[in-house]
Design a protein around this motif. Sequence first.
Motif, PDB file in Angstrom:
ATOM      1  N   MET A 171      18.661  -7.002  76.063  1.00 10.51           N
ATOM      2  CA  MET A 171      19.306  -5.730  76.398  1.00 10.51           C
ATOM      3  C   MET A 171      20.451  -5.391  75.456  1.00 10.51           C
ATOM      4  O   MET A 171      20.620  -4.236  75.062  1.00 10.51           O
ATOM      5  CB  MET A 171      19.817  -5.761  77.839  1.00 10.51           C
ATOM      6  CG  MET A 171      18.734  -5.817  78.890  1.00 10.51           C
ATOM      7  SD  MET A 171      19.360  -5.408  80.550  1.00 10.51           S
ATOM      8  CE  MET A 171      20.534  -6.750  80.809  1.00 10.51           C
ATOM      9  N   THR A 172      21.278  -6.385  75.101  1.00 11.73           N
ATOM     10  CA  THR A 172      22.459  -6.131  74.275  1.00 11.73           C
ATOM     11  C   THR A 172      22.630  -7.265  73.287  1.00 11.73           C
ATOM     12  O   THR A 172      22.360  -8.426  73.604  1.00 11.73           O
ATOM     13  CB  THR A 172      23.731  -6.027  75.138  1.00 11.73           C
ATOM     14  OG1 THR A 172      23.503  -5.110  76.202  1.00 11.73           O
ATOM     15  CG2 THR A 172      24.918  -5.560  74.316  1.00 11.73           C
ATOM     16  N   LEU A 173      23.072  -6.940  72.074  1.00  3.40           N
ATOM     17  CA  LEU A 173      23.351  -7.939  71.045  1.00  3.40           C
ATOM     18  C   LEU A 173      24.818  -7.863  70.653  1.00  3.40           C
ATOM     19  O   LEU A 173      25.376  -6.766  70.511  1.00  3.40           O
ATOM     20  CB  LEU A 173      22.494  -7.714  69.795  1.00  3.40           C
ATOM     21  CG  LEU A 173      20.978  -7.814  69.929  1.00  3.40           C
ATOM     22  CD1 LEU A 173      20.378  -6.469  70.348  1.00  3.40           C
ATOM     23  CD2 LEU A 173      20.340  -8.269  68.620  1.00  3.40           C
ATOM     24  N   GLY A 174      25.442  -9.019  70.473  1.00  4.68           N
ATOM     25  CA  GLY A 174      26.792  -9.096  69.937  1.00  4.68           C
ATOM     26  C   GLY A 174      26.720  -9.586  68.498  1.00  4.68           C
ATOM     27  O   GLY A 174      26.279 -10.703  68.233  1.00  4.68           O
ATOM     28  N   ILE A 175      27.135  -8.755  67.551  1.00  6.20           N
ATOM     29  CA  ILE A 175      26.972  -9.031  66.119  1.00  6.20           C
ATOM     30  C   ILE A 175      28.343  -9.057  65.449  1.00  6.20           C
ATOM     31  O   ILE A 175      29.169  -8.162  65.648  1.00  6.20           O
ATOM     32  CB  ILE A 175      26.069  -7.968  65.473  1.00  6.20           C
ATOM     33  CG1 ILE A 175      24.652  -8.070  66.059  1.00  6.20           C
ATOM     34  CG2 ILE A 175      26.032  -8.118  63.957  1.00  6.20           C
ATOM     35  CD1 ILE A 175      23.729  -6.952  65.634  1.00  6.20           C
ATOM     36  N   ARG A 176      28.577 -10.087  64.650  1.00  5.94           N
ATOM     37  CA  ARG A 176      29.844 -10.235  63.932  1.00  5.94           C
ATOM     38  C   ARG A 176      29.881  -9.312  62.718  1.00  5.94           C
ATOM     39  O   ARG A 176      28.993  -9.341  61.868  1.00  5.94           O
ATOM     40  CB  ARG A 176      30.019 -11.675  63.488  1.00  5.94           C
ATOM     41  CG  ARG A 176      31.260 -11.955  62.660  1.00  5.94           C
ATOM     42  CD  ARG A 176      32.528 -11.890  63.475  1.00  5.94           C
ATOM     43  NE  ARG A 176      32.530 -12.871  64.576  1.00  5.94           N
ATOM     44  CZ  ARG A 176      33.513 -12.975  65.461  1.00  5.94           C
ATOM     45  NH1 ARG A 176      34.573 -12.168  65.372  1.00  5.94           N
ATOM     46  NH2 ARG A 176      33.444 -13.874  66.437  1.00  5.94           N
ATOM     47  N   LEU A 177      30.908  -8.487  62.652  1.00  2.00           N
ATOM     48  CA  LEU A 177      31.113  -7.597  61.511  1.00  2.00           C
ATOM     49  C   LEU A 177      32.330  -8.059  60.708  1.00  2.00           C
ATOM     50  O   LEU A 177      33.238  -8.684  61.241  1.00  2.00           O
ATOM     51  CB  LEU A 177      31.354  -6.163  61.989  1.00  2.00           C
ATOM     52  CG  LEU A 177      30.265  -5.525  62.863  1.00  2.00           C
ATOM     53  CD1 LEU A 177      30.712  -4.132  63.301  1.00  2.00           C
ATOM     54  CD2 LEU A 177      28.934  -5.467  62.135  1.00  2.00           C
TER      55      LEU A 177
ATOM     56  N   ILE B   8      33.390  -7.393  66.666  1.00  2.00           N
ATOM     57  CA  ILE B   8      32.108  -7.621  67.320  1.00  2.00           C
ATOM     58  C   ILE B   8      31.474  -6.270  67.623  1.00  2.00           C
ATOM     59  O   ILE B   8      32.085  -5.401  68.255  1.00  2.00           O
ATOM     60  CB  ILE B   8      32.254  -8.422  68.625  1.00  2.00           C
ATOM     61  CG1 ILE B   8      32.719  -9.842  68.333  1.00  2.00           C
ATOM     62  CG2 ILE B   8      30.933  -8.449  69.397  1.00  2.00           C
ATOM     63  CD1 ILE B   8      31.694 -10.711  67.610  1.00  2.00           C
ATOM     64  N   LEU B   9      30.259  -6.111  67.122  1.00  2.00           N
ATOM     65  CA  LEU B   9      29.452  -4.941  67.447  1.00  2.00           C
ATOM     66  C   LEU B   9      28.612  -5.274  68.673  1.00  2.00           C
ATOM     67  O   LEU B   9      27.812  -6.211  68.643  1.00  2.00           O
ATOM     68  CB  LEU B   9      28.541  -4.583  66.269  1.00  2.00           C
ATOM     69  CG  LEU B   9      27.434  -3.560  66.548  1.00  2.00           C
ATOM     70  CD1 LEU B   9      28.029  -2.160  66.695  1.00  2.00           C
ATOM     71  CD2 LEU B   9      26.386  -3.581  65.428  1.00  2.00           C
ATOM     72  N   SER B  10      28.808  -4.540  69.768  1.00  2.00           N
ATOM     73  CA  SER B  10      27.968  -4.681  70.965  1.00  2.00           C
ATOM     74  C   SER B  10      27.005  -3.500  70.980  1.00  2.00           C
ATOM     75  O   SER B  10      27.422  -2.351  71.199  1.00  2.00           O
ATOM     76  CB  SER B  10      28.823  -4.686  72.237  1.00  2.00           C
ATOM     77  OG  SER B  10      29.731  -5.766  72.229  1.00  2.00           O
ATOM     78  N   ALA B  11      25.737  -3.784  70.731  1.00  2.00           N
ATOM     79  CA  ALA B  11      24.758  -2.708  70.569  1.00  2.00           C
ATOM     80  C   ALA B  11      23.558  -2.939  71.467  1.00  2.00           C
ATOM     81  O   ALA B  11      23.114  -4.078  71.659  1.00  2.00           O
ATOM     82  CB  ALA B  11      24.303  -2.616  69.108  1.00  2.00           C
ATOM     83  N   GLY B  12      23.032  -1.863  72.020  1.00  2.00           N
ATOM     84  CA  GLY B  12      21.831  -1.942  72.835  1.00  2.00           C
ATOM     85  C   GLY B  12      20.628  -2.358  72.006  1.00  2.00           C
ATOM     86  O   GLY B  12      20.540  -2.070  70.805  1.00  2.00           O
ATOM     87  N   SER B  13      19.683  -3.031  72.644  1.00  2.00           N
ATOM     88  CA  SER B  13      18.520  -3.556  71.919  1.00  2.00           C
ATOM     89  C   SER B  13      17.659  -2.455  71.325  1.00  2.00           C
ATOM     90  O   SER B  13      16.952  -2.671  70.349  1.00  2.00           O
ATOM     91  CB  SER B  13      17.668  -4.418  72.858  1.00  2.00           C
ATOM     92  OG  SER B  13      17.159  -3.634  73.926  1.00  2.00           O
ATOM     93  N   GLY B  14      17.728  -1.248  71.899  1.00  2.00           N
ATOM     94  CA  GLY B  14      16.924  -0.152  71.378  1.00  2.00           C
ATOM     95  C   GLY B  14      17.546   0.572  70.204  1.00  2.00           C
ATOM     96  O   GLY B  14      16.966   1.535  69.682  1.00  2.00           O
ATOM     97  N   SER B  15      18.705   0.099  69.748  1.00  2.00           N
ATOM     98  CA  SER B  15      19.378   0.747  68.618  1.00  2.00           C
ATOM     99  C   SER B  15      18.577   0.594  67.338  1.00  2.00           C
ATOM    100  O   SER B  15      18.074  -0.484  67.025  1.00  2.00           O
ATOM    101  CB  SER B  15      20.768   0.143  68.414  1.00  2.00           C
ATOM    102  OG  SER B  15      21.580   0.319  69.547  1.00  2.00           O
ATOM    103  N   SER B  16      18.474   1.671  66.594  1.00  2.00           N
ATOM    104  CA  SER B  16      17.798   1.644  65.294  1.00  2.00           C
ATOM    105  C   SER B  16      18.649   0.898  64.279  1.00  2.00           C
ATOM    106  O   SER B  16      19.808   1.250  64.056  1.00  2.00           O
ATOM    107  CB  SER B  16      17.551   3.075  64.810  1.00  2.00           C
ATOM    108  OG  SER B  16      17.253   3.108  63.432  1.00  2.00           O
TER     109      SER B  16
END
Length: 361
Positions: free
Chosen positions: A248-254, A126-134
């Motif tokens: 604010m944050t997204l959880g993305i399946r890698l 799981i990638l936990s990334a801030g919403s402002g991430s490019s």
Amino acid sequence: MQHMTPPNNDPNNIIPPFDLENTTGFNTELAHYQLQRRFDTRVRKNEPLAHHSAFGVGGPADIWITVETRDELIGLVSLCAEEHWPLLLIGNGSNIIFTDAGVRGIVARVIGHEYQITEEANGSAILSAGSGSSWPRIAHELAPLGWGGVEFGIGIPGTLGGGLVSNAGAHDHDLSEVLEWIEVLDARGCNLEGDALSLPITRRYSKDELDLNYRYSRFRSGHESAFDQQGNILAVPRGLIEPAEIVMTLGIRLHPEAPQKLEENLKLYQRERKEYEPINRHTGSIFKDPEGQKASSLIEQAGLKGFTQGKVQVSDRNANYIVNNGGATTSDILNLIKEMRQRVQDKFNVKLELNVELRGA
């Protein structure tokens, strides 16, 4: 101040928009002074939004701020709610057109590139990334680590948070395919009038709660630009805090993938995008594709591919893009969009829907 629980997600439970015209107490000088104590040189007065627009157009924002951390974001939203300062939050602005009049109140760009990868027992992560991430930067950094899942968005010039709002996609994939959950700052209670106003709270939603469809999530409901009966584009309605639910944050399946394969895919996707994406300044695609059709094809068949009107042009690479050939205004762009939509409607009886947003005043 009375605190109350913000309403649930029942679509029938609609909060009336905050009346910005009756917002009192916003003083640019005072707000700038208070904000400068928190954000220092990242606060600017009368900032030309053309500097922050993919199109390179738009009037001034009374105050412009760059927000870099989660705590800064929560603090800014809370302060604006307490002071009744109008606040518009944006990402990269790659799908936003700012009006020539600009934006009253505060415009804050959310940036930040913090993320973490949590590996799971099944081999995925799981990638936990801030919403402002490019999005492109994330894709580039994950490839040599052997993690796939977001590489299809290498050419999307926005942030992950902005991509979630419109369920952005490319190359026959979209964000809904890999998204697991999101965390939002719920400021809907901040848009209530009078003593009922409440401070923002943090909420977490699973993917299934977001109504993700083609270029749509529930966060776009009531927050999209529309056309009036004369075909003119209407700016997105504003509340005191816009948007009222802030990703604010997204959880993305890698998934694990050979780094060499991922690098090859990135190069392929970039090469394909360069074949149709304009060179001059532009936003993302102007219109959504109607079901079973391509907006670019309809516009081209209407005779508008490469069509120039003043300082703006329908791209000669892909007719669903508009380019600023230098010195264009927002009014120039809006007039061309109106012409494109009308010609398609006249020829095919298809009413194209906007994929970009008009923001301002």
